[in-house]
Design a protein around this motif. Structure first.
Motif, PDB file in Angstrom:
ATOM      1  N   TYR A  11       1.070  -1.307  -0.118  1.00 25.69           N
ATOM      2  CA  TYR A  11       0.208  -0.101   0.011  1.00 25.69           C
ATOM      3  C   TYR A  11       0.855   1.276   0.032  1.00 25.69           C
ATOM      4  CZ  TYR A  11      -3.992  -3.099   1.387  1.00 25.69           C
ATOM      5  OH  TYR A  11      -4.831  -4.077   1.145  1.00 25.69           O
ATOM      6  N   GLY A  12       2.069   1.192  -0.038  1.00 25.74           N
ATOM      7  CA  GLY A  12       2.940   2.246   0.032  1.00 25.74           C
ATOM      8  C   GLY A  12       3.629   2.685   1.118  1.00 25.74           C
ATOM      9  N   ASN A  13       3.411   2.059   2.285  1.00 26.58           N
ATOM     10  CA  ASN A  13       4.069   2.226   3.574  1.00 26.58           C
ATOM     11  C   ASN A  13       5.190   1.598   3.601  1.00 26.58           C
ATOM     12  OD1 ASN A  13       4.619   1.733   6.645  1.00 26.58           O
ATOM     13  ND2 ASN A  13       3.037   3.037   6.721  1.00 26.58           N
ATOM     14  N   VAL A  14       6.572   2.370   3.713  1.00 26.28           N
ATOM     15  CA  VAL A  14       7.776   1.849   3.737  1.00 26.28           C
ATOM     16  C   VAL A  14       8.097   0.619   4.702  1.00 26.28           C
ATOM     17  CG1 VAL A  14      10.265   2.463   3.761  1.00 26.28           C
ATOM     18  CG2 VAL A  14       8.719   3.937   2.623  1.00 26.28           C
ATOM     19  N   GLY A  15       7.595   1.012   5.815  1.00 29.82           N
ATOM     20  CA  GLY A  15       7.858   0.146   6.948  1.00 29.82           C
ATOM     21  C   GLY A  15       7.157  -1.414   6.644  1.00 29.82           C
ATOM     22  N   ASP A  16       5.832  -1.185   6.248  1.00 27.62           N
ATOM     23  CA  ASP A  16       5.171  -2.553   5.807  1.00 27.62           C
ATOM     24  C   ASP A  16       5.688  -3.372   4.566  1.00 27.62           C
ATOM     25  OD1 ASP A  16       3.415  -2.274   8.264  1.00 27.62           O
ATOM     26  OD2 ASP A  16       2.083  -0.906   6.766  1.00 27.62           O
ATOM     27  N   ASP A  17       6.354  -2.405   3.915  1.00 32.16           N
ATOM     28  CA  ASP A  17       6.940  -2.969   2.692  1.00 32.16           C
ATOM     29  C   ASP A  17       8.299  -3.534   2.839  1.00 32.16           C
ATOM     30  OD1 ASP A  17       4.769  -2.430   1.006  1.00 32.16           O
ATOM     31  OD2 ASP A  17       5.842  -0.663   0.179  1.00 32.16           O
ATOM     32  N   THR A  18       8.922  -3.350   4.022  1.00 34.09           N
ATOM     33  CA  THR A  18      10.206  -3.789   4.545  1.00 34.09           C
ATOM     34  C   THR A  18      10.083  -5.169   4.775  1.00 34.09           C
ATOM     35  OG1 THR A  18      10.817  -1.558   5.176  1.00 34.09           O
ATOM     36  CG2 THR A  18      12.274  -3.588   6.194  1.00 34.09           C
ATOM     37  N   TYR A  19       9.051  -5.871   5.266  1.00 36.72           N
ATOM     38  CA  TYR A  19       8.993  -7.221   5.847  1.00 36.72           C
ATOM     39  C   TYR A  19       9.102  -8.059   5.118  1.00 36.72           C
ATOM     40  CZ  TYR A  19       7.329  -4.879  10.257  1.00 36.72           C
ATOM     41  OH  TYR A  19       7.282  -3.807  11.371  1.00 36.72           O
ATOM     42  N   PRO A  20       8.350  -8.027   3.922  1.00 37.61           N
ATOM     43  CA  PRO A  20       8.683  -9.210   2.809  1.00 37.61           C
ATOM     44  C   PRO A  20      10.071  -9.165   2.266  1.00 37.61           C
ATOM     45  CG  PRO A  20       6.628  -7.721   2.209  1.00 37.61           C
ATOM     46  CD  PRO A  20       7.273  -7.258   3.463  1.00 37.61           C
ATOM     47  N   LEU A  21      10.728  -8.195   2.250  1.00 39.42           N
ATOM     48  CA  LEU A  21      12.127  -8.125   2.017  1.00 39.42           C
ATOM     49  C   LEU A  21      12.976  -9.103   2.850  1.00 39.42           C
ATOM     50  CD1 LEU A  21      12.909  -4.408   0.746  1.00 39.42           C
ATOM     51  CD2 LEU A  21      12.272  -6.305  -0.574  1.00 39.42           C
ATOM     52  N   VAL A  22      12.723  -8.795   4.237  1.00 44.76           N
ATOM     53  CA  VAL A  22      13.295  -9.309   5.392  1.00 44.76           C
ATOM     54  C   VAL A  22      13.132 -10.889   5.114  1.00 44.76           C
ATOM     55  CG1 VAL A  22      13.557  -9.655   7.824  1.00 44.76           C
ATOM     56  CG2 VAL A  22      13.578  -7.222   6.801  1.00 44.76           C
ATOM     57  N   PHE A  23      11.680 -11.256   4.928  1.00 46.36           N
ATOM     58  CA  PHE A  23      11.437 -12.336   5.172  1.00 46.36           C
ATOM     59  C   PHE A  23      11.709 -13.278   4.042  1.00 46.36           C
ATOM     60  CE2 PHE A  23       7.621 -10.831   7.642  1.00 46.36           C
ATOM     61  CZ  PHE A  23       8.380 -11.177   8.957  1.00 46.36           C
ATOM     62  N   GLN A  24      11.930 -12.509   2.674  1.00 42.49           N
ATOM     63  CA  GLN A  24      12.526 -13.402   1.461  1.00 42.49           C
ATOM     64  C   GLN A  24      14.006 -13.778   1.738  1.00 42.49           C
ATOM     65  OE1 GLN A  24      11.300 -10.335  -1.234  1.00 42.49           O
ATOM     66  NE2 GLN A  24       9.399 -11.500  -1.813  1.00 42.49           N
ATOM     67  N   GLU A  25      14.712 -12.580   2.320  1.00 38.29           N
ATOM     68  CA  GLU A  25      16.257 -12.717   2.498  1.00 38.29           C
ATOM     69  C   GLU A  25      16.501 -13.873   3.586  1.00 38.29           C
ATOM     70  OE1 GLU A  25      20.415 -12.350   2.352  1.00 38.29           O
ATOM     71  OE2 GLU A  25      18.844 -11.579   1.151  1.00 38.29           O
ATOM     72  N   GLN A  26      15.703 -14.051   4.613  1.00 35.27           N
ATOM     73  CA  GLN A  26      15.952 -14.880   5.753  1.00 35.27           C
ATOM     74  C   GLN A  26      15.285 -16.427   5.235  1.00 35.27           C
ATOM     75  OE1 GLN A  26      17.956 -14.093   8.192  1.00 35.27           O
ATOM     76  NE2 GLN A  26      18.029 -12.049   7.711  1.00 35.27           N
ATOM     77  N   PHE A  27      14.229 -16.445   4.384  1.00 33.66           N
ATOM     78  CA  PHE A  27      13.666 -17.845   4.262  1.00 33.66           C
ATOM     79  C   PHE A  27      13.918 -18.223   2.879  1.00 33.66           C
ATOM     80  CE2 PHE A  27      11.825 -16.005   8.204  1.00 33.66           C
ATOM     81  CZ  PHE A  27      12.412 -16.996   9.104  1.00 33.66           C
ATOM     82  N   ARG A  28      15.088 -18.159   2.139  1.00 32.67           N
ATOM     83  CA  ARG A  28      15.169 -18.466   0.893  1.00 32.67           C
ATOM     84  C   ARG A  28      14.767 -19.669   0.464  1.00 32.67           C
ATOM     85  NH1 ARG A  28      21.040 -15.497  -0.614  1.00 32.67           N
ATOM     86  NH2 ARG A  28      20.711 -13.403   0.266  1.00 32.67           N
ATOM     87  N   ASP A  29      14.895 -20.765   1.160  1.00 31.42           N
ATOM     88  CA  ASP A  29      14.536 -22.121   0.716  1.00 31.42           C
ATOM     89  C   ASP A  29      13.126 -22.533   0.769  1.00 31.42           C
ATOM     90  OD1 ASP A  29      17.266 -22.604   0.287  1.00 31.42           O
ATOM     91  OD2 ASP A  29      17.557 -23.128   2.130  1.00 31.42           O
ATOM     92  N   ALA A  30      12.257 -21.583   1.197  1.00 30.77           N
ATOM     93  CA  ALA A  30      10.982 -21.638   1.398  1.00 30.77           C
ATOM     94  C   ALA A  30      10.095 -21.193   0.268  1.00 30.77           C
ATOM     95  CB  ALA A  30      10.164 -21.207   2.690  1.00 30.77           C
ATOM     96  N   GLU A  31       8.896 -21.460  -0.177  1.00 30.70           N
ATOM     97  CA  GLU A  31       8.036 -20.773  -0.995  1.00 30.70           C
ATOM     98  C   GLU A  31       7.111 -19.916  -0.093  1.00 30.70           C
ATOM     99  OE1 GLU A  31       4.520 -21.483  -4.251  1.00 30.70           O
ATOM    100  OE2 GLU A  31       5.796 -23.034  -3.225  1.00 30.70           O
ATOM    101  N   LEU A  32       7.404 -18.348  -0.388  1.00 26.49           N
ATOM    102  CA  LEU A  32       6.610 -17.497   0.501  1.00 26.49           C
ATOM    103  C   LEU A  32       5.370 -16.841  -0.486  1.00 26.49           C
ATOM    104  CD1 LEU A  32       9.604 -15.783   2.291  1.00 26.49           C
ATOM    105  CD2 LEU A  32       8.429 -17.922   2.925  1.00 26.49           C
ATOM    106  N   LEU A  33       4.314 -16.686   0.021  1.00 31.89           N
ATOM    107  CA  LEU A  33       3.480 -15.953  -0.390  1.00 31.89           C
ATOM    108  C   LEU A  33       2.860 -14.730   0.363  1.00 31.89           C
ATOM    109  CD1 LEU A  33       0.967 -18.982  -1.484  1.00 31.89           C
ATOM    110  CD2 LEU A  33       2.759 -17.846  -2.760  1.00 31.89           C
TER     111      LEU A  33
END
Length: 308
Positions: A11-33
């Motif tokens: 929705y354009g909130n920088v803080g909320d848009d940060t979490y997917p980046l963090v989770f994608q980096e930390q859980f690379r071997d999982a399929e994330l939706l």
């Protein structure tokens, strides 16, 4: 492993848009939706885990004739799906969002959440105060942990940099009392100007919330520099290049703190800023990752046994 995250990204909130980046980096071997309150037509039937978070999604800002709130009903959709399907689920790097001057009414305001908080397989929150309040309304004594916000784990690529200027830079992240019309903000900007600071206004909230502040900053001073609608990496980098940060946004504070940049937030700030444990080591945010890793390991053990 297939994991659905339900937050407020997109929705354009920088803080909320940060979490997917963090989770994608930390859980690379999982399929994330990634889902949000724009409810999907359907949810995949083969999910291994459902995670609510990160962010301040635990709130119920209903009007007097509307309870529970539309936001809660959207989150309820995902929680009910997890319970009905037998999918393990929980909260990761979440926070309570209590309305101003209603701290003492948290039991009533959060009442719709209580049965779900009692059932969640794991809960990690971003302040000790959140832990205390959740335990009070649920009666839980375990399964609820505090770690600094997961956005503290954001680490942009080393190649990303902000051009260095000859002048020190003050970055203002508007929201609440940090805005161009606020007299104290105007005074602090004048002081910074007297010391030859470059002044930069950068929105970290969605444009619908913050565009007016940047427009007003430009009206007050046509030569001011504006940074419109940055992504998390750009916002992180801008703050890291600053000598000083004034932020009305929670993640403006987070990005400054993790990079060792001096910051100021107003005393009359939102609940999540006021309740931040500034003595906690930001590196403790790794606890959110470890909590989800433990949940994933439990799912894997069950899957290798009797099956899901």
């Amino acid at each position: 492993m297939k994991i659905a995250f339900v937050g407020a990204a997109g929705y354009g909130n920088v803080g909320d848009d940060t979490y997917p980046l963090v989770f994608q980096e930390q859980f690379r071997d999982a399929e994330l939706l990634f889902f949000n309150s724009d409810l999907p037509a359907e949810i995949p039937s083969d999910l291994d885990l459902i995670v609510l978070g990160g962010g301040g999604i635990i709130y119920n800002s209903a009007t007097p004739d509307e309870s529970p709130s539309p936001h809660f009903r959207c989150m309820q959709f995902y929680m009910d799906h997890a319970i009905a399907s037998g999918t393990p689920w929980g909260f990761l790097s979440c926070g309570l969002q209590l309305r101003a001057h209603r701290d003492e009414h948290f039991r009533a305001d959060l009442a719709p959440w209580t049965p779900y908080l009692q059932q969640a397989d794991f809960i990690t929150v971003r302040s000790p105060e959140c832990v205390q309040k959740i335990k009070e309304i649920t009666g839980r004594q375990d399964g609820v942990s505090f770690f600094p916000d997961a956005a503290y784990l954001l680490r942009p690529p080393a190649a990303v940099s902000m051009p260095a200027g000859d002048r020190p830079m003050l970055t203002l992240v508007p929201s609440g009392l940090i805005n161009p019309h606020n007299l104290h903000t105007q005074h602090m900007v004048r002081l910074a100007r007297s010391m030859n600071y470059e002044i930069v206004w950068m929105n970290m909230g969605a444009p619908v919330d913050d565009a007016r502040h940047l427009d007003d900053a430009l009206l007050f001073e046509p030569t001011v520099r504006l940074l419109w609608n940055p992504d998390p990496v750009t916002a992180y980098t801008q703050i890291g290049a600053s000598r000083l940060v004034f932020s009305g946004r929670y993640h403006g504070m987070v990005f400054a703190r993790v990079q060792g940049i001096p910051f100021y937030v107003p005393e009359d700030a939102p609940y999540k800023i006021r309740k931040e444990d500034l003595q906690a080591d930001p590196a403790g945010a790794w606890g959110h990752v470890e909590t989800l890793q433990a949940a994933m390991a439990r799912v894997a053990r069950l899957g290798s046994g009797a099956g899901k």
